[in-house]
Design an enzyme around this catalytic site. Sequence first.
Site, short mmCIF file in Angstrom:
data_model
loop_
_atom_site.label_atom_id
_atom_site.label_comp_id
_atom_site.label_asym_id
_atom_site.label_seq_id
_atom_site.Cartn_x
_atom_site.Cartn_y
_atom_site.Cartn_z
N ASP A 1 0.86 -1.18 0.00
CA ASP A 1 0.00 0.00 0.00
C ASP A 1 0.90 1.23 0.00
O ASP A 1 1.66 1.46 0.94
CB ASP A 1 -0.90 -0.01 1.23
CG ASP A 1 -2.07 0.96 1.11
OD1 ASP A 1 -2.13 1.69 0.10
OD2 ASP A 1 -2.93 0.97 2.01
N ASP B 1 -2.75 2.31 -6.12
CA ASP B 1 -1.67 2.33 -5.14
C ASP B 1 -1.66 1.13 -4.21
O ASP B 1 -0.99 1.15 -3.18
CB ASP B 1 -1.76 3.60 -4.29
CG ASP B 1 -3.06 3.68 -3.50
OD1 ASP B 1 -4.04 3.01 -3.88
OD2 ASP B 1 -3.11 4.43 -2.52
N GLU B 2 -2.33 0.05 -4.58
CA GLU B 2 -2.49 -1.07 -3.65
C GLU B 2 -2.60 -2.37 -4.43
O GLU B 2 -3.28 -2.44 -5.46
CB GLU B 2 -3.75 -0.83 -2.81
CG GLU B 2 -4.00 -1.84 -1.72
CD GLU B 2 -5.28 -1.52 -0.96
OE1 GLU B 2 -5.59 -2.27 -0.02
OE2 GLU B 2 -5.98 -0.54 -1.32
#
Length: 456
Positions: free
Chosen positions: A11, A105-106
Amino acid sequence: MRAAPTILHLDMDAFFAAAEQASKPSLRGKPVVVGGLGPRGVVATASYEARRFGVHSAMPMGQARRLAPHAAYLVPRFAFYRSISEQVMGLLRGLSPLVEPLSLDEAFVDLEAGEVADNSASARAVGERLRVDILATTGLTGSVGLAGSKMIAKIASEEAKPDGLVLIEPGTERELLGPRSVRILPGVGPATGEHLRRAGMTTVSDLVEAGEDELVRLLGRAHGASLHRMAQGYDDRPVVAERDAKSVSVEDTFDVDLHDRVRIRTEVERIAERCVGRLRASGHSGRTIVLKVRRYDFSTLTRSETLRGPTDDPAVVREAAGRLLEAVDTTGGVRLLGVGVSGLADYTQEDLFAQAEAEAGACAAERPAEEVVAPEAEEARSAPAVESAERVWAPGHDVRHAVHGAGWVQGSGVGRVTVRFEEPWSGPGRVRTFAVDDPELQPSEPLPLVRGDEAA
């Protein structure tokens, strides 16, 4: 459940805000808030400096401004964020063929499938190396969680924030979860959490003690049984490399309610064009066109029309959305409009424009609004609606001046635009003001956060 912590969850830390700070030296170490800047905008991401004032994602922007009046408020640059995300996902795919992106983003990574880790020591080494590589490639930091399941790996990465790594050994899950709030478990949102609280269950250990039968009675067979297993630390969900989008959609929230029917129709057509752009970019076409209208009183209506075959023709989607609008009462005003395409396929039926013409008078039926959007569609929720003909200088966006070089917009108004001239690898730059129509000032592509020689 695995015997080794070979599921990795990455993350990125405060991703949008961190990318803005990295690209703008004058903002480093200062509170930064990214999101829609209009009176109805919401926060997409807040930097850790802004979070100290109580600002968080999904908060109304007006509330954020009251909490942190001196923060920098910027409009998102989603193409820039996507380019960084592609670099990060490329590093992850270098570790394993099984990478499951959850957003820009993960992502989850199956290290075992990539044969790069088979025990705690090797998994930790891979995670630490990944963090180093991400920083060297993008200039940004990410937090890593390692565990024997996806649920626990995600919890671990949250505990690792910011810029850390946490490894949770398989076999310790129940001890870890027991004292935590029930909200830590997947699928327990505010409503379910409140329902459980009223039944006297506030911690994960309460769920275990209540037993599966009681949870099934409270929440239903599927949800109750699944929640009981997760409360005991069991999660056998695999890392899935391909997560097919179920739909693609675009929404705009307007600063002022729209009342003029012609303007509303124009906005629907404009949003439909943007939706088709994303549809084509994803390599899909779709059969079902969905219109979403949120009215002045926050009531939300959806209308849908299913075509005979999939299309990615903007004229077809535009005309279908316009027909759907005819079935919606906009009296009193409209605060949000959205157009989506679902029933996705990877081919197109070419004769649908003729079908759309033939069915121009058709009335679409209303259906329940369970909206599933592609990750890219989230950007429309916070971006302000603007007229395409205007030359808009959005705070945070990139510009280049014929004399002063690269910079970014600090603000604009009353015919002037203020620009700070600096680059990611420079120190804080000078601020200058220009007329909004200055021919020497032009919009520009973002600069990379890491220069080629540094990345090497």
